[in-house]
Design a protein around this motif. Structure first.
Motif, mmCIF file in Angstrom:
data_model
loop_
_atom_site.group_PDB
_atom_site.id
_atom_site.type_symbol
_atom_site.label_atom_id
_atom_site.label_comp_id
_atom_site.label_asym_id
_atom_site.label_seq_id
_atom_site.Cartn_x
_atom_site.Cartn_y
_atom_site.Cartn_z
ATOM 1 N N ASP A 244 0.851 -1.195 0.000
ATOM 2 C CA ASP A 244 0.000 0.000 0.000
ATOM 3 C C ASP A 244 0.893 1.254 0.000
ATOM 4 O O ASP A 244 1.815 1.354 0.808
ATOM 5 C CB ASP A 244 -0.876 -0.051 1.263
ATOM 6 N N PRO A 245 0.632 2.199 -0.902
ATOM 7 C CA PRO A 245 1.513 3.384 -1.002
ATOM 8 C C PRO A 245 1.591 4.185 0.286
ATOM 9 O O PRO A 245 2.539 4.942 0.484
ATOM 10 C CB PRO A 245 0.881 4.220 -2.119
ATOM 11 N N SER A 246 0.624 4.006 1.194
ATOM 12 C CA SER A 246 0.663 4.767 2.455
ATOM 13 C C SER A 246 1.875 4.381 3.304
ATOM 14 O O SER A 246 2.209 5.077 4.259
ATOM 15 C CB SER A 246 -0.627 4.544 3.237
ATOM 16 N N TRP A 247 2.515 3.251 2.977
ATOM 17 C CA TRP A 247 3.702 2.855 3.752
ATOM 18 C C TRP A 247 4.935 3.681 3.380
ATOM 19 O O TRP A 247 5.885 3.738 4.148
ATOM 20 C CB TRP A 247 4.014 1.364 3.559
ATOM 21 N N GLN A 248 4.928 4.282 2.193
ATOM 22 C CA GLN A 248 6.155 4.986 1.767
ATOM 23 C C GLN A 248 6.534 6.124 2.707
ATOM 24 O O GLN A 248 7.692 6.206 3.132
ATOM 25 C CB GLN A 248 6.031 5.480 0.309
ATOM 26 N N PRO A 249 5.571 7.011 3.100
ATOM 27 C CA PRO A 249 5.964 8.051 4.061
ATOM 28 C C PRO A 249 6.356 7.488 5.426
ATOM 29 O O PRO A 249 7.191 8.065 6.125
ATOM 30 C CB PRO A 249 4.714 8.943 4.160
ATOM 31 N N ARG A 334 -2.066 -4.055 10.784
ATOM 32 C CA ARG A 334 -1.625 -3.687 9.432
ATOM 33 C C ARG A 334 -0.179 -4.123 9.165
ATOM 34 O O ARG A 334 0.092 -4.811 8.184
ATOM 35 C CB ARG A 334 -1.737 -2.176 9.244
#
Ligand code: GLY
Ligand code: MN
Ligand code: MN
Length: 366
Positions: A244-249, A334
Motif C-alpha cells: 500500500d503506497p501509504s507505507w512509503q511516508p 496492518r
C-alpha cells in the motif's frame, strides 16, 4: 582473559559489599573467566574469589570443565545426594564460606541459589548492574569481533535475499538465514531470526512460523549472528510485491529517525540523546505513538546489554561501546517497519557497522 577484567570485576564486587561472586553459564562468566559453557539441566556455578577460584559441576562435566579451565579454578563435581557437601567444599576452597557473595539475579537459578545457601554461603547480593557495566566498553579485540559479526550477518542476509518472495514461509526464510550464517562460520544468536510477515510485522518481537509471505505484505527480518562470542543484531524490512503506497511516508520517517538516532551517537553524549532524536522525527511525522520501544541497547556477548538508549537511561556514551539504533513504527493489524543498525562509539563520533539498505527492500510478490 586480561587481568584488567578481573580487577574491574573485583572492584564491582566490592561496590555491592561482596567478597566474591558466584557466576553461572552466560556472558559474564565468559567475559570474566574466558569459560564459554552452556546452561543445561545440571548446575554449573563458578566462584570468583581473591583467595582463588573454584567451581562446581556435575560429575559428567568434570573432565571437560578441568580441560577448559586449565587450572584457573579448583573444580568440584557433585553427585546426587551430595550437593550441599560439594558446594560447602567449593565455598571453603574459595574462602567464601559464610561470606557475602555477588550473584546475577537474572541468571542464577533457584536450584543453584538453594545449593549455595545449603553449602553455607553468606548473603547473596544482586550485582547484575555493576557486572554488566564492566562489559559495556569493549577493547579492540572485542570490537574486531563485533565488526566481523555484522559483516558475516549482512553477507548471509544478502545471500538469502534472492530466495525471499511470495509463497515462502517465515520459517523457511529464518532457516535459510540461519543456514547461511552457519555456512559462513558464524554461530547463531540466542534467539531465532524473527521473520514476521503481513499484520504479524506489527509485533515488535515474535517467532517465525508457518505463515507464507503474500503480495502486498511488509516483512520484518530481525536476526543476529555470533563471531567469537560477539553478536550483531540487525533488522531490515522488505516489501513483497506492491505494498500500500501509504507505507512509503512511514518508511521515510523511520529512515529519517534512524539517521537522526545514529547522528546522535557520540562520545560524552547522554544515552537519552539518540532516543530524543528518534522520537523527535517520529513525532514530527505523527508516528510517535506507534514507536513502542526504546531506541536501542548495548550489544556484545549478550544480545541486549547495557547501555540502554532510552528515556530512562542515566548512562553516557563512551568510546568502545557498541549499541543498536532501531526505530520502528508498528500499526496493529496492518504491519510494521523497523531499521536496526549496529554502531560503535568512537573517540570522535560513531562507526556504523551495518550497510544493508535502509529502505523497503523489494522482493517478488508473485
Ligand atoms: N526489537 C528487538 C531488538 O532488536 O532488540
Ligand atoms: Mn536490538
Ligand atoms: Mn534485533
Amino acid at each position: 582473559m586480561p587481568d584488567s577484567r578481573r580487577a574491574a570485576m573485583l572492584a564491582a564486587l566490592r561496590s555491592v559489599g561482596a567478597e566474591g561472586a558466584a557466576l553461572t553459564a552466560g556472558p559474564s562468566l565468559q567475559y570474566f573467566t574466558g569459560w564459554d559453557v552452556q546452561a543445561t539441566e545440571h548446575m554449573t556455578v563458578y566462584l570468583v574469589s581473591e583467595a582463588g577460584d573454584a567451581c562446581v559441576v556435575t560429575g559428567l562435566d568434570l573432565p571437560s570443565a578441568e580441560a577448559d579451565l586449565g587450572g584457573r579454578a579448583k573444580v568440584f563435581a557433585y553427585r546426587r545426594g551430595e550437593v550441599e557437601a560439594t558446594f560447602r567444599a567449593a565455598l571453603q576452597a574459595a574462602g567464601l564460606a559464610g561470606r557475602a557473595i555477588a550473584v546475577e539475579r537474572l541468571r542464577l537459578r533457584a536450584c543453584e541459589e538453594d545449593a549455595l545457601r545449603g553449602g553455607g554461603a553468606g548473603e547473596l547480593l544482586a550485582a547484575d548492574g555493576p557486572l554488566a557495566t564492566c562489559r559495556q566498553v569493549k577493547d579492540e579485540g572485542e570490537l574486531a569481533l563485533a565488526r566481523r559479526a555484522a559483516a558475516l550477518g549482512e553477507d548471509a542476509f544478502r545471500a538469502v535475499l534472492p530466495a525471499i518472495r511470495a509463497g515462502v514461509t517465515e520459517d523457511e526464510v529464518a532457516l535459510r538465514l540461519e543456514a547461511a550464517i552457519l555456512q559462513r562460520g558464524g554461530h547463531l544468536g540466542p534467539k531465532r531470526a524473527a521473520v514476521l510477515t503481513g499484520a504479524r510485522s506489527a509485533y515488535p518481537h515474535g517467532q517465525p512460523g508457518a505463515t507464507p509471505l503474500c503480495g502486498g505484505d511488509l516483512v520484518i527480518i530481525d536476526f543476529s549472528a555470533r563471531v567469537g562470542g560477539y553478536l550483531c543484531d540487525i533488522t531490515r524490512t522488505l516489501a513483497v510485491g506492491a505494498v500500500d503506497p501509504s507505507w512509503q511516508p512511514v518508511a521515510a520517517a523511520v529512515l529519517a529517525a534512524n539517521r537522526a538516532g545514529v547522528a546522535a551517537v557520540a562520545p560524552g553524549q547522554s544515552c537519552r540523546a539518540p532516543e530524543e532524536a528518534v522520537r523527535g522525527v517520529l513525532r514530527e511525522a505523527g508516528l510517535e505513538e506507534a514507536f513502542v520501544h526504546g531506541t536501542g541497547h548495548g550489544l556484545g556477548l549478550d544480545l541486549h546489554e547495557g547501555p540502554s538508549l532510552s528515556r530512562a537511561s542515566r548512562d553516557t556514551l563512551q568510546p568502545g561501546m557498541v549499541v543498536t539504533v532501531e526505530p520502528g513504527v508498528y500499526l496493529p493489524g496492518r504491519g510494521g517497519i523497523r531499521f536496526e543498525d549496529n554502531v560503535i562509539v568512537t573517540a570522535t563520533g560513531a562507526e556504523v557497522l551495518t550497510t544493508l539498505p535502509r529502505e523497503l527492500i523489494q522482493v517478488p510478490g508473485d
